[in-house]
Design an enzyme around this catalytic site. Structure first.
Site, mmCIF file in Angstrom:
data_model
loop_
_atom_site.group_PDB
_atom_site.id
_atom_site.type_symbol
_atom_site.label_atom_id
_atom_site.label_comp_id
_atom_site.label_asym_id
_atom_site.label_seq_id
_atom_site.Cartn_x
_atom_site.Cartn_y
_atom_site.Cartn_z
ATOM 1 N N PHE A 151 69.844 22.444 -68.969
ATOM 2 C CA PHE A 151 68.679 22.358 -68.093
ATOM 3 C C PHE A 151 69.168 22.445 -66.655
ATOM 4 O O PHE A 151 69.939 21.606 -66.206
ATOM 5 C CB PHE A 151 67.873 21.066 -68.285
ATOM 6 N N ASP A 236 76.927 21.376 -62.463
ATOM 7 C CA ASP A 236 75.604 20.904 -62.061
ATOM 8 C C ASP A 236 75.559 19.405 -62.353
ATOM 9 O O ASP A 236 75.346 18.990 -63.490
ATOM 10 C CB ASP A 236 74.509 21.660 -62.825
ATOM 11 N N LYS A 265 68.617 15.136 -56.949
ATOM 12 C CA LYS A 265 68.032 13.884 -57.447
ATOM 13 C C LYS A 265 68.431 12.661 -56.605
ATOM 14 O O LYS A 265 67.858 12.457 -55.552
ATOM 15 C CB LYS A 265 68.343 13.725 -58.935
HETATM 16 C C1 LIG Z 1 66.548 17.840 -62.616
HETATM 17 C C2 LIG Z 1 67.638 18.828 -62.770
HETATM 18 C C3 LIG Z 1 67.598 20.064 -62.102
HETATM 19 C C4 LIG Z 1 66.403 20.508 -61.289
HETATM 20 O O1 LIG Z 1 66.134 19.669 -60.209
HETATM 21 P P1 LIG Z 1 64.693 19.738 -59.478
HETATM 22 O O2 LIG Z 1 64.865 18.862 -58.277
HETATM 23 O O3 LIG Z 1 63.686 19.205 -60.445
HETATM 24 O O4 LIG Z 1 64.446 21.164 -59.135
HETATM 25 C C5 LIG Z 1 68.678 20.892 -62.243
HETATM 26 N N1 LIG Z 1 69.747 20.547 -62.986
HETATM 27 C C6 LIG Z 1 69.819 19.373 -63.643
HETATM 28 C C7 LIG Z 1 71.025 19.055 -64.437
HETATM 29 C C8 LIG Z 1 68.763 18.478 -63.576
HETATM 30 O O5 LIG Z 1 68.809 17.332 -64.251
#
Ligand SMILES: *Cc1c(COP(=O)(O)O)cnc(C)c1O
Length: 418
Positions: A151, A236, A265
């Site tokens: 994700f 990520d 986040k």
């Molecule tokens: C939440 C998340 C995203 C996307 O972040 P947004 O601020 O919602 O666009 C990307 N990568 C990971 C691993 C995430 O948990």
């Protein structure tokens, strides 16, 4: 539709708010039937005045809890000075924020953005251009290797390489240039990498997939392989980073330093969206004026809050809490395997638990937990994610496990009588 346990009638004020939202808000979420009005630390309160322990913590955007006093103070001070300049001018908060963040991560340069998906998009642009300019990949041929069930956000490019049908169906045509391999399999990754590969993009622990921790040695194998093949390793850590797993970053568990690190986040302290792409100077060099930007990225308010977040992490206190309390959480959860849970995966204060399919769905467990004062979120049918704020106490964790045990027991009870 939002359904709640038959034995728990939805109160009137909650119903009214839900009806209003359902009339005017796009149905891109299916929220649990609770209407939050205020919050503090690890707790939120609903419109009826009931309290809940927040065990989702904004998908880890609230690692430091709701309204952390140091973060509120940093934001308040900045609100009285300047909040937005655009990057057309310098401001006095960006340099200090990026210096501190780069130092925390052991990387050299920072490209500030706002949301996670934007930062992932930024990293994709960065590594592709690096692939052409530094590695010498033929124009238009650069590939990025990604993991199945990852994700990385919701933009069209990102959902184009998602393996989640609901996330991508109906949104094509998609951007080419991505190759998917199974997560946690270094040999499969190695086989997918070739001369046209610019980067490997991974979550060190897959969050949305249900807190999937790769086998020991996987991240170091990825690091060794990418280095050998002149490929960038992009981590990520939007959800796994900033203290959640008991270390500052999840890659720290294998002492791995990626070439490119994506944060979001919790970087905004739960106050506002703050994301960033960090890289070595050598990689970041391919970004020149005009090639990328953002109206809000790196704004003074975001930078002030982001720098205060880095200061919290500099103490090591939150990482240590996540590590120590994470052990208590894991121990408590493992006791419930065979008592309604079929599996538990965790690292630090981050756990994915699988519910026995005969007993109830993940969503049904979340509904039962809501009735017991716990906010949680299901994922992929049978899984529930537990990721409380790192300010949670040991006794609150014990209480959380008790509620979980009781909710599962209630489910068994209902099964016998049903
Ligand atoms: C939440 C998340 C995203 C996307 O972040 P947004 O601020 O919602 O666009 C990307 N990568 C990971 C691993 C995430 O948990």
């Amino acid at each position: 539709m939002t359904v709640r346990d038959a034995d728990l009638p939805t109160p009137v004020e909650t119903q009214a708010q839900i009806r209003l939202a359902e009339a005017v808000v796009a149905r891109n979420y299916a929220p649990l039937p609770v209407v939050v009005t205020d919050a503090d630390g690890a707790w939120v309160r609903d419109i009826e005045g009931r309290r809940y322990l927040d065990c989702l913590a904004g998908y880890s955007a609230l690692n430091f809890g709701h309204r952390h006093p140091r973060l509120i103070a940093a934001a308040e001070q900045q609100l009285h000075r300047v909040t937005l300049t655009s990057r057309a001018f310098h401001h006095d908060r960006l340099g200090p924020f990026c210096r501190d963040l780069a130092e925390l991560a052991g990387l050299e340069t920072v490209l500030p953005m706002n949301t996670g998906a934007e930062a992932v998009e930024t990293a994709i642009k960065l590594v592709r251009r690096w692939g052409y300019e530094a590695k010498g990949i033929e124009p238009g041929r650069a590939k990025i290797v990604v993991a199945a069930d990852s994700f990385h956000g919701r933009t069209t490019t990102i959902v184009g390489f998602s393996s989640d049908h609901e996330a991508r169906s109906g949104f094509g045509p998609f951007t080419p240039g991505f190759v998917t391999v199974p997560f946690g399999d270094a040999d499969a990754l190695s086989a997918a990498v070739d001369d046209e590969t610019a980067a490997v993009l991974l979550e060190p622990i897959q969050g949305e997939a249900g807190v999937i921790v790769p086998p020991d040695g996987y991240l170091s194998a990825v690091r060794a392989l990418t280095r050998q093949q002149d490929v960038l390793f992009v981590a990520d850590e939007i959800q796994s980073g900033l203290g959640r797993t008991g270390t500052t970053f999840a890659v720290d568990h294998e002492s791995v330093r990626p070439d490119v690190l994506i944060l979001g986040k919790a970087l905004g302290g739960g106050l506002l969206p703050v994301s960033a792409v960090l890289a070595t100077r050598d990689v970041m060099r391919v970004i020149r004026p005009g090639s990328h930007g953002s109206t809000f990225g790196g704004n003074p308010l975001a930078a002030a809050v982001g720098q205060a977040v880095v200061a919290l992490l500099d103490t090591g206190e939150y990482q240590e809490r996540a590590r120590a309390l994470g052990e208590a959480l894991a121990a408590g959860l493992h006791e419930l395997v065979g008592q309604g849970l079929t599996a538990v995966r965790s690292r630090g204060l981050w756990a994915g638990v699988d519910v026995e399919p005969d007993l109830m769905s993940g969503r049904q467990l979340c509904e039962r937990l809501l009735g017991r004062g716990l906010l949680t979120k299901d994922t992929h049918g049978q899984t529930v994610r537990l990721a409380p704020p790192l300010v949670i106490t040991r006794s609150e964790i014990e209480w959380m496990i008790e509620q979980l045990a009781d909710a599962l027991a209630d489910g068994r009870e209902a099964q016998h009588h049903g």
